[in-house]
Design an enzyme around this catalytic site. Structure first.
Site, PDB file in Angstrom:
ATOM      1  N   GLN A 138     -34.914   8.911  -9.650  1.00 54.82           N
ATOM      2  CA  GLN A 138     -36.137   9.696  -9.797  1.00 54.82           C
ATOM      3  C   GLN A 138     -35.094  10.764 -10.868  1.00 54.82           C
ATOM      4  O   GLN A 138     -35.250  11.444 -12.155  1.00 54.82           O
ATOM      5  CB  GLN A 138     -35.711  11.198  -8.354  1.00 54.82           C
ATOM      6  CG  GLN A 138     -35.537  11.980  -9.761  1.00 54.82           C
ATOM      7  CD  GLN A 138     -37.215  12.779  -9.507  1.00 54.82           C
ATOM      8  OE1 GLN A 138     -38.240  11.945  -9.259  1.00 54.82           O
ATOM      9  NE2 GLN A 138     -37.372  13.367 -10.940  1.00 54.82           N
ATOM     10  N   GLU A 139     -33.391  10.822 -11.431  1.00 58.60           N
ATOM     11  CA  GLU A 139     -33.166  10.239 -12.694  1.00 58.60           C
ATOM     12  C   GLU A 139     -33.671  10.465 -13.907  1.00 58.60           C
ATOM     13  O   GLU A 139     -33.357  10.684 -14.144  1.00 58.60           O
ATOM     14  CB  GLU A 139     -31.947  10.602 -11.592  1.00 58.60           C
ATOM     15  CG  GLU A 139     -31.195  12.105 -10.901  1.00 58.60           C
ATOM     16  CD  GLU A 139     -31.219  13.506 -11.631  1.00 58.60           C
ATOM     17  OE1 GLU A 139     -31.522  14.010 -11.891  1.00 58.60           O
ATOM     18  OE2 GLU A 139     -30.858  14.778 -10.739  1.00 58.60           O
ATOM     19  N   SER A 140     -33.234   8.755 -13.267  1.00 53.48           N
ATOM     20  CA  SER A 140     -33.302   8.104 -14.552  1.00 53.48           C
ATOM     21  C   SER A 140     -33.651   6.772 -14.477  1.00 53.48           C
ATOM     22  O   SER A 140     -33.132   5.694 -15.346  1.00 53.48           O
ATOM     23  CB  SER A 140     -31.776   7.947 -14.605  1.00 53.48           C
ATOM     24  OG  SER A 140     -30.478   6.761 -13.850  1.00 53.48           O
TER      25      SER A 140
END
Ligand code: GLU
Length: 488
Positions: free
Chosen positions: A315-317
């Site tokens: 989700q983050e990167s």
């Protein structure tokens, strides 16, 4: 014995009123219990299904699958114990319905086709699906039935798709295809993905469930109209169970529980979208293997589920260690400088450090939460806090309580969180404005990625790497599960 007792109860009161002869002719039919009466007397609902990700399989928490969950609710409603059997093939499934001691209900992602009218009685619809022609990326995209001529086509034996192809062959006699009873939908998709066959036909729900595992699989075209998935019972006059099924499905539609199940099992399609699903599949094969060990080690050290940590990283990167954003967050887990320092991360662009920092941070977030929040909500709250900060989350919980909702339930708090972006609400809070919609998306996405990662990484693959070509499809292996680190 059962027949006799029914006979006695039904007929005892009539004995004085009517003659013996009349009684014998009138009650003779009553002595044979209906299917519903029979299963109620047995106390068990015997259901046959297919062992596949869209129907029934085992995950980290045991038995699961859309059909399983729905039929479990049905059994609960009737006060019956549920007994699940899996069919070796679709033909086996339909023939077992006719056996006297066989299963009474088939809940197996079945399309109610005209060709099946002799084999079963179908319930009302619970899901609409579209049959789709599947081909391999890089090949010429088939756009109509004539493009199927000359192709190696394989479908499930006895499936709705075999029926469709048989009908199509009347129109296009040169069309050839094969049917196999030895495979499941996941095998068909894998065979297209790997180029062993050119084409298969599957229902849209099955593709939605499996697209993320097969990066090369594409939809050529929808073949025919939308169709209805329905449960099936043995053919014949006895509609007692079917009526009960239809009443249950109506209740499930009316009270929203059917929709919730659809969201749970097919909701990731909304999150990922069709393109996102195969991008995810590519990243799963190409990127995750590089960091899987870091996720596993960090998760083990901090007693969380590595797949949850990996889902946050995605989700983050999108599992990119060099990711940066304008707001100054960086690295695979997108930590702020402050958080990184607090978690002992000296280089945020080092994926291993970033992952360890993320693991520590999520554990820290969990520890900050009030005791009253239980798992699995506790994990979702911790993720929301990771995204929006504990202060804002606390504000949202207070607003939730003021609304008469439960501040310890993620389902309730997520409804209220978006209000933190509206002045009429945030002006009343301690920490003020926040993009309250973001943590809702954040948590929803991570839950989807987490689900997918869980399906992909079945227990028998624990300790192995995707990089070794062990791309696994769920629903096949049913070995016992290892103990869980996170009770989700
Ligand atoms: N829905 C199919 C059928 O009714 C089986 C699953 C599939 O092939 O997608 O035969």
């Amino acid at each position: 014995m059962f027949a006799q007792s029914v006979f006695r109860t039904r007929c005892a009161g009539w004995l004085s009123a009517i003659g013996i002869l009349l009684l014998l002719s009138g009650c003779a039919e009553e002595t044979k219990p209906s299917t519903l009466e029979r299963i109620q007397a047995e106390g068990t609902l015997r259901v046959i299904t297919r062992n596949s990700p869209a129907t029934y399989f085992e995950d980290r928490n045991g038995e699961t699958g859309f059909e399983y969950e729905l039929v479990k609710r049905f059994a609960e409603d009737l006060g019956l114990k549920l007994e699940i059997q899996t069919a070796d093939s679709l033909d086996d499934l339909f023939s077992s319905l006719k056996k006297p001691d066989g299963p009474v209900l088939a809940a197996a992602g079945l399309v109610s086709t005209p060709g099946r009218s002799q084999s079963a009685l179908f319930s009302d619809e619970y899901l609409q699906v579209t049959p789709q022609v599947i081909y391999r990326n890089g090949q010429r995209r088939p756009t109509g039935p004539e493009d199927l001529i000359g192709k190696r086509i394989l479908v499930l034996k006895g499936s709705s798709h075999a029926e469709q192809l048989a009908a199509l062959k009347l129109q296009y006699p040169e069309l050839n295809y094969e049917e196999s009873a030895a495979v499941e939908v996941v095998d068909l998709l894998r065979m297209v993905d790997e180029g062993q066959i050119d084409i298969t036909l599957v229902d849209s729900n099955e593709l939605a469930m499996n697209q993320v595992y097969f990066p090369n699989v594409r939809v050529g075209f929808d073949i025919g109209e939308a169709q209805k998935l329905a449960w099936a019972v043995a053919p014949g006059e006895d509609h007692s169970l079917l009526d009960e099924v239809n009443a249950f499905l109506k209740r499930a539609k009316d009270n929203g529980s059917l929709q919730r199940l659809k969201d749970r099992y097919y909701g990731h399609v909304d999150v990922l979208g069709y393109v996102g699903a195969y991008t995810f599949a590519q990243h799963l094969q190409q990127r995750l293997p590089r960091y899987e060990k870091f996720f596993r080690d960090a998760a083990q050290a901090h007693k969380i589920d590595w797949r949850l940590l990996a889902a946050i990283g995605y989700q983050e990167s999108l599992w990119q260690p060099g990711a940066t954003s304008k707001t100054g967050v960086r690295g695979l887990m997108m930590l702020t400088l402050r958080t990184a320092q607090a978690m002992g991360v000296s280089n945020r662009l080092d994926p291993k450090q970033s992952i360890v920092g993320g693991a520590k941070y999520i554990v820290y977030m969990k520890e900050q939460l009030p005791e009253s929040i239980q798992e699995p909500d506790r994990t979702w709250f911790a993720l929301a806090a990771y995204n929006v900060g504990s202060g804002h989350l606390e504000d949202a919980r207070k607003l939730t309580k003021a609304e008469g909702l439960n501040p310890d339930k993620w389902l309730d708090v997520q409804k209220i969180l978006p209000r933190l972006a509206q002045k009429q609400w945030f002006s009343k809070t301690r920490y003020g404005y926040a993009r309250g919609g973001e943590p809702v998306h954040f948590v929803r996405n991570i839950r989807r990625y987490y689900d997918i990662l869980t399906w992909v990484t079945q227990p028998q693959l624990e300790g192995t790497q995707f990089a070794e070509g062990n791309q696994h499809v769920p629903g096949i292996d049913k070995r016992p599960q290892p103990p869980q680190t996170t009770p989700l």
